[in-house]
Design an enzyme around this catalytic site. Structure first.
Site, PDB file in Angstrom:
ATOM      1  N   HIS A  33     -14.962   4.132   2.011  1.00  0.00           N
ATOM      2  CA  HIS A  33     -13.790   3.310   1.715  1.00  0.00           C
ATOM      3  C   HIS A  33     -13.739   2.028   2.545  1.00  0.00           C
ATOM      4  CE1 HIS A  33      -9.607   1.930   1.940  1.00  0.00           C
ATOM      5  NE2 HIS A  33      -9.504   2.389   0.712  1.00  0.00           N
ATOM      6  N   ASP A  60      -9.745  -5.174  -9.362  1.00  0.00           N
ATOM      7  CA  ASP A  60      -9.163  -4.456  -8.229  1.00  0.00           C
ATOM      8  C   ASP A  60      -7.829  -3.761  -8.542  1.00  0.00           C
ATOM      9  OD1 ASP A  60      -8.752  -3.523  -5.669  1.00  0.00           O
ATOM     10  OD2 ASP A  60      -8.721  -5.459  -4.681  1.00  0.00           O
ATOM     11  N   ARG A  70     -12.369   1.411   8.595  1.00  0.00           N
ATOM     12  CA  ARG A  70     -11.146   2.067   9.067  1.00  0.00           C
ATOM     13  C   ARG A  70     -11.128   3.544   8.666  1.00  0.00           C
ATOM     14  NH1 ARG A  70      -7.115   3.380   6.120  1.00  0.00           N
ATOM     15  NH2 ARG A  70      -7.562   1.979   4.379  1.00  0.00           N
ATOM     16  N   HIS A  75     -14.254  -7.870  -0.939  1.00  0.00           N
ATOM     17  CA  HIS A  75     -13.319  -8.826  -0.301  1.00  0.00           C
ATOM     18  C   HIS A  75     -14.054  -9.752   0.687  1.00  0.00           C
ATOM     19  CE1 HIS A  75     -10.113  -6.785  -2.298  1.00  0.00           C
ATOM     20  NE2 HIS A  75     -10.314  -5.666  -1.625  1.00  0.00           N
ATOM     21  N   TYR A  82     -10.961   6.972  -5.459  1.00  0.00           N
ATOM     22  CA  TYR A  82     -10.665   7.736  -4.239  1.00  0.00           C
ATOM     23  C   TYR A  82      -9.628   8.835  -4.418  1.00  0.00           C
ATOM     24  CZ  TYR A  82      -6.983   4.118  -3.756  1.00  0.00           C
ATOM     25  OH  TYR A  82      -5.938   3.251  -3.964  1.00  0.00           O
ATOM     26  N   ARG A 123       0.823  -1.202   0.000  1.00  0.00           N
ATOM     27  CA  ARG A 123       0.000   0.000   0.000  1.00  0.00           C
ATOM     28  C   ARG A 123       0.864   1.263   0.000  1.00  0.00           C
ATOM     29  NH1 ARG A 123      -4.087   2.086   4.665  1.00  0.00           N
ATOM     30  NH2 ARG A 123      -2.066   2.637   5.536  1.00  0.00           N
TER      31      ARG A 123
HETATM   32 ZN   LIG Z   1     -10.147  -2.173  -3.721  1.00  0.00          ZN
END
Ligand SMILES: [Zn+2]
Length: 494
Positions: A242, A357, A245, A306, A128, A89
């Site tokens: 999103h 994804d 979290r 997911h 995003y 990430r």
């Molecule tokens: Zn994703």
């Protein structure tokens, strides 16, 4: 409305996949509003598709198009401890921080081109990237979203722009400067931007007019049968918190409530990583799915992306709410996320869509077969998602193909997904002489396609009645690839 035959377009392949199996000597007849009128044996003035089988277009329900730029650039060890989703990430963020609006367009067009070439006709883009690299707003707060939509339009794909709400780095977590481009701190600003995007796209909500659909009461949806119903439905919006979290509960409730009033799809990353689940339990005393369920946020318009680290009880909660799952197995295996318990979801009747994804690969049929293969490796069995009551040897393949088509369309509210009168003329063809599937009989062709098709076998891709891929090529292919190569050179100083 009385359509004369001159308004109709007829496609005649060797085989058509409709009603769960392949049929020969059937033609697909579409009107000038790009809607399927009938699938039958009358084929006057047909466009011949010799040696080809025709199938409904694949629906990619979860994409981050810009991540195409990091393909091949994260496959090495960086940490002494271990590499994981979280180290990946950071690398993804460092690329995201450097993209200009034009770069976002070029990267997206490359991802969408590859989708089109693989038989995908509609995409749910979980978008995003909102602000300039320093976190300041562009004059148009939807500038980057519109660059992605422009890329989809120029390639010819339908797009659900699932505009992401991102408020914070995490529970009791310091702000991460690499997330500045994503953050919209309050729900009012977020909702105002979604509203504006919807109206700028020509429609504030989604296009489906399928009877019985949870989306069927949409304001502004065109009545069934009206010309232009489908061709105006090339781009629409959805609400995408999103994750638990990144979006605190009050914010989450407010935007999901608006989605409910407006009948918009809601997409959210849920339970991709164990750390996300434990942080949620720490903050709320409940797992992410339990939180969503007890707060009344699950619905048949909700898709959890997911849903890997979930209990059987959470699976039942999703089933009771008629919520959907979007699995992304090619990405999940690449990131070491874990295995989506699709056997449990299927047992409870939960619908499963698919997404490419992170775009480490763009091949939705690979995602479809991985749903089954991951479970085979885990359980050391074969045909895990099959049933002894299955009729015909393609039943398991049909179940997986359904995830890549019908369920995807339901998840992002796209007008394609199946070849039936009243649905959109969105389809692809495969070459029956391609080495990867040659010799299959009509009865085992779907299994051959789902488990073995090479993407090079895809010949034609038609979206809204318009052929965007012909003989395996897209008209803008060279230009899109050249622009993308130049972008990669610039980004990585090569
Ligand atoms: Zn994703």
């Amino acid at each position: 409305m009385n359509l004369s035959s001159s308004n109709l377009t007829t496609w005649l392949p060797d085989l058509v996949y409709t009603n769960g199996r392949f049929h020969s000597k059937l033609a697909l007849v579409c009107d000038d509003a790009a809607q399927i009128v009938r699938v039958d044996s009358q084929a006057e003035n047909a466009i011949p598709l010799n040696g080809r089988a025709l199938l409904p277009g694949l629906i990619n329900a979860h994409s981050h198009a810009f991540q195409r730029v990091i393909r091949g650039r994260t496959e090495y060890r960086t940490a002494n401890n271990k590499d994981s989703f979280w180290t990946w990430r950071e690398m993804m963020y460092s690329a995201a921080a450097r993209l200009t609006p034009e770069d976002v367009y070029d990267a997206s067009r490359m991802a969408f081109l590859e989708m089109a070439l693989s038989g995908i006709t509609a995409v749910g883009e979980f978008h995003y990237l909102h602000h300039a690299p320093d976190g300041s707003a562009y004059d148009d707060p939807n500038l980057l979203a519109k660059e992605v939509v422009r890329a989809a339009r120029d390639v010819g794909l339908r797009i659900a722009l699932l505009r992401v709400a991102y408020a914070r780095s995490g529970y009791e977590t310091e702000a991460n400067p690499q997330q500045l481009r994503f953050i919209e701190k309050d729900p009012e600003a977020y909702l105002k931007n979604v509203e504006q995007l919807g109206s700028d796209l020509g429609r504030g909500s989604s296009p489906t007019i399928r009877e019985g659909s949870p989306f069927s009461q949409i304001d502004g949806a065109l009545p069934h049968g009206r010309a232009s119903a489908w061709d105006s439905a090339m781009a629409w919006t959805g609400i995408a918190p999103h994750s638990v979290r990144a979006v605190p509960l009050n914010y989450l409730k407010e935007i999901v409530n608006v989605a409910k009033q407006r009948q918009l799809p809601v997409h959210m990353h849920v339970a991709e990583q164990p750390a996300e689940v434990s942080a949620c339990i720490e903050e709320y005393g409940r797992s992410p799915v339990a939180l969503l369920e007890t707060e009344g946020l699950l619905s048949e318009r909700f898709t959890g992306v997911h849903l890997i680290h979930v209990s059987p009880k959470a699976v039942r909660m999703l089933a009771d709410a008629r919520a959907m799952v979007c699995a992304c197995p090619t990405t999940e295996r690449n990131l070491g996320d874990g295995i989506v318990p699709v056997d449990g979801f299927f047992k409870q009747g939960v619908r499963v869509a698919l997404g490419t994804d992170s775009h480490v690969q763009i091949d939705l049929l690979e995602d479809a077969r991985e749903l089954e293969y991951h479970l085979r490796l885990q359980k050391m069995e074969r045909a895990v998602l099959g049933s002894v009551n299955d009729e015909g040897q393609s039943a398991l393949a049909a179940r997986l193909f359904n995830c890549a088509t019908v369920s995807g369309a339901e998840s992002i509210n796209a007008p394609g997904g199946s070849l039936e009168p009243g649905r959109a003329a969105d389809f692809f063809t495969v070459d029956l002489n391609d080495p990867s599937i040659a010799g299959a009989s009509p009865d085992d062709l779907l299994s051959s396609i789902v488990f073995s098709l090479s993407k090079t076998a895809v010949r034609d891709v038609v979206v809204g009645g318009k052929r965007i891929v012909e003989d395996g090529r897209h008209a803008q292919q060279e230009e899109i690839v050249e622009r993308f190569k130049a972008l990669q050179k610039k980004l990585w100083n090569e």
